[in-house]
Scaffold this motif. Sequence first.
Motif, short mmCIF file in Angstrom:
data_model
loop_
_atom_site.label_atom_id
_atom_site.label_comp_id
_atom_site.label_asym_id
_atom_site.label_seq_id
_atom_site.Cartn_x
_atom_site.Cartn_y
_atom_site.Cartn_z
N ALA A 88 0.82 -1.21 0.00
CA ALA A 88 0.00 0.00 0.00
C ALA A 88 0.86 1.26 0.00
CB ALA A 88 -0.92 0.00 1.21
N ARG A 89 0.49 2.21 -0.86
CA ARG A 89 1.12 3.52 -0.90
C ARG A 89 0.12 4.54 -0.34
NH1 ARG A 89 1.11 4.53 -6.18
NH2 ARG A 89 3.16 3.66 -6.65
N LEU A 90 0.54 5.29 0.67
CA LEU A 90 -0.33 6.27 1.33
C LEU A 90 0.18 7.67 1.01
CD1 LEU A 90 -0.59 4.57 4.85
CD2 LEU A 90 -1.88 4.06 2.77
N THR A 91 -0.66 8.48 0.39
CA THR A 91 -0.27 9.83 -0.02
C THR A 91 -1.25 10.83 0.58
OG1 THR A 91 0.45 8.88 -2.14
CG2 THR A 91 0.32 11.28 -1.98
N PRO A 92 -0.78 11.73 1.47
CA PRO A 92 -1.70 12.70 2.08
C PRO A 92 -2.29 13.65 1.04
CG PRO A 92 0.35 12.55 3.31
CD PRO A 92 0.58 11.82 2.02
N LEU A 93 -3.53 14.02 1.24
CA LEU A 93 -4.18 15.06 0.46
C LEU A 93 -4.10 16.37 1.25
CD1 LEU A 93 -7.18 12.95 -0.81
CD2 LEU A 93 -5.58 14.19 -2.29
N PRO A 94 -4.25 17.52 0.59
CA PRO A 94 -4.07 18.80 1.28
C PRO A 94 -5.05 19.00 2.44
CG PRO A 94 -4.06 19.11 -1.10
CD PRO A 94 -4.51 17.70 -0.86
N GLU A 95 -4.57 19.70 3.47
CA GLU A 95 -5.45 20.10 4.56
C GLU A 95 -6.54 21.02 4.02
OE1 GLU A 95 -5.48 19.19 7.63
OE2 GLU A 95 -3.46 18.62 8.28
N THR A 96 -7.67 21.03 4.70
CA THR A 96 -8.76 21.92 4.30
C THR A 96 -9.03 22.91 5.43
OG1 THR A 96 -10.45 20.44 5.19
CG2 THR A 96 -9.81 20.13 2.89
N SER A 97 -9.68 23.99 5.09
CA SER A 97 -9.97 25.01 6.11
C SER A 97 -11.02 24.54 7.10
CB SER A 97 -10.45 26.30 5.43
OG SER A 97 -11.62 26.04 4.64
N GLU A 98 -11.80 23.54 6.71
CA GLU A 98 -12.83 23.01 7.60
C GLU A 98 -12.60 21.50 7.77
OE1 GLU A 98 -16.62 23.99 6.01
OE2 GLU A 98 -16.36 26.15 6.23
N PRO A 99 -11.78 21.10 8.74
CA PRO A 99 -11.52 19.67 8.94
C PRO A 99 -12.77 18.92 9.38
CG PRO A 99 -10.67 20.96 10.78
CD PRO A 99 -11.10 21.94 9.74
N ASN A 100 -12.78 17.65 9.09
CA ASN A 100 -13.92 16.82 9.48
C ASN A 100 -13.81 16.43 10.95
OD1 ASN A 100 -14.75 16.83 6.80
ND2 ASN A 100 -13.69 14.92 6.34
N ARG A 101 -14.76 16.86 11.76
CA ARG A 101 -14.79 16.44 13.16
C ARG A 101 -15.68 15.20 13.29
NH1 ARG A 101 -16.66 20.46 17.41
NH2 ARG A 101 -18.43 20.58 15.99
N ILE A 102 -15.17 14.22 14.00
CA ILE A 102 -15.94 13.01 14.30
C ILE A 102 -16.12 12.93 15.80
CG2 ILE A 102 -15.84 10.47 14.33
CD1 ILE A 102 -14.62 10.56 11.58
N GLY A 103 -17.32 12.57 16.23
CA GLY A 103 -17.57 12.51 17.66
C GLY A 103 -18.72 11.60 18.02
N ILE A 104 -19.00 11.55 19.30
CA ILE A 104 -20.10 10.77 19.86
C ILE A 104 -21.36 11.61 19.85
CG2 ILE A 104 -21.02 9.90 22.05
CD1 ILE A 104 -19.21 7.92 20.98
N ILE A 105 -22.49 11.00 19.49
CA ILE A 105 -23.78 11.68 19.62
C ILE A 105 -24.75 10.77 20.36
CG2 ILE A 105 -23.47 13.06 17.53
CD1 ILE A 105 -25.52 11.22 16.14
N VAL A 106 -25.62 11.38 21.14
CA VAL A 106 -26.75 10.71 21.77
C VAL A 106 -27.97 11.59 21.56
CG1 VAL A 106 -25.28 9.62 23.52
CG2 VAL A 106 -26.44 11.78 24.03
N SER A 107 -29.14 11.02 21.69
CA SER A 107 -30.36 11.80 21.51
C SER A 107 -30.51 12.84 22.62
CB SER A 107 -31.58 10.88 21.51
OG SER A 107 -31.61 10.09 20.34
N ASP A 108 -30.95 14.01 22.23
CA ASP A 108 -31.15 15.11 23.18
C ASP A 108 -32.52 14.94 23.84
OD1 ASP A 108 -31.09 17.40 24.64
OD2 ASP A 108 -31.15 18.78 22.94
N ARG A 109 -32.58 14.04 24.82
CA ARG A 109 -33.83 13.76 25.51
C ARG A 109 -33.64 13.88 27.01
NH1 ARG A 109 -33.81 8.88 22.16
NH2 ARG A 109 -35.18 9.15 20.36
N ALA A 110 -34.72 14.18 27.70
CA ALA A 110 -34.69 14.21 29.16
C ALA A 110 -35.88 13.40 29.67
CB ALA A 110 -34.75 15.64 29.67
N PRO A 111 -35.66 12.51 30.65
CA PRO A 111 -34.36 12.21 31.25
C PRO A 111 -33.50 11.38 30.30
CG PRO A 111 -36.02 10.74 32.12
CD PRO A 111 -36.76 11.73 31.26
N MET A 112 -32.18 11.51 30.45
CA MET A 112 -31.25 10.76 29.61
C MET A 112 -31.03 9.38 30.22
SD MET A 112 -27.40 11.81 28.41
CE MET A 112 -28.02 13.32 27.67
#
Length: 300
Positions: A253-277
């Motif tokens: 495998a050959r890995l070649t970086p692509l250019p950085e962007t002004s808006e990087p992709n953020r990945i995170g955890i999500i849960v439903s916005d409900r109460a009570p949780m």
Amino acid sequence: MQTRLVEYFLALHRERHFGRAAAACHVSQPTLSAGIATLEGQLGKRLIVRDRKYAGLTPEGEAILPWAQQIVAATEALGQAAGTARGPLKGELRLGAIPASMPATGILVEAIRSHAAELNVQLRALTSRQIERDLAAFELDAGVTYLDFESPAHALSIPLYTERSILVSARDGITVPETPEWPDLAGLPLCLLHQGMQNRRILDARVAAFGLALRPTVTADSYIALLAIIRQGHLCTVMPDSHITLLEGLSWARLTPLPETSEPNRIGIIVSDRAPMSPLAQTVLAVARSLRLPAPYRPA
């Protein structure tokens, strides 16, 4: 009204087949059918369209569906809350994750297990849209997904890391630029995720900003499939840099970086916005807040 009858109804809606729904509920098909008939009798409405087999929900069935989902979810959360008052959290945590985040899920699952050792974790690979839908339907407790592009609605989120894109090809295969730019992708022979995957839609949007479009020769729904294809040497693909940890040691495998962007992709955890949780959602958020991913993951 017995919660079990509502569970039968939801299982049939989910499986769309009496036999599979009965198996999912660990009962016989006659028991499931009788239970749904009892529920219909209690409500005084037909809920299921029957034509020798399952044919969908009636308007009344569609109307009660979100309430049925809430009843079952609330009952499960009630049991978890009572159980954790004097003991560890138990049960099954249902976690959905987009394919782009899969390398990080090993670290996340281990952190969850360290925090709540008696939890069983059910990890499912899903698209971002499926995660959002299943959270709303109480079929997931949490998800790992993109936070900014097509931001999930009605959700609480904790950022985990940001990703950068890399061009992956076979060393003895096609020629690729040493320092590729985003417009270069439009002229390369590509195999990519299909457009139902958010990572692909993000990629399309970036190239479209240059007035270009991507026309891959092959599309797939997993990075494993893409790697198997590009190893043959005739195509290349674009993957998140988080997959570098899984590609280490692959001499082809050959890995070649692509250019950085002004808006990087953020990945995170999500849960439903409900109460009570629910206790499960609270646990995942607590773990996400304290989680620090190692290199090559970059803080969000």
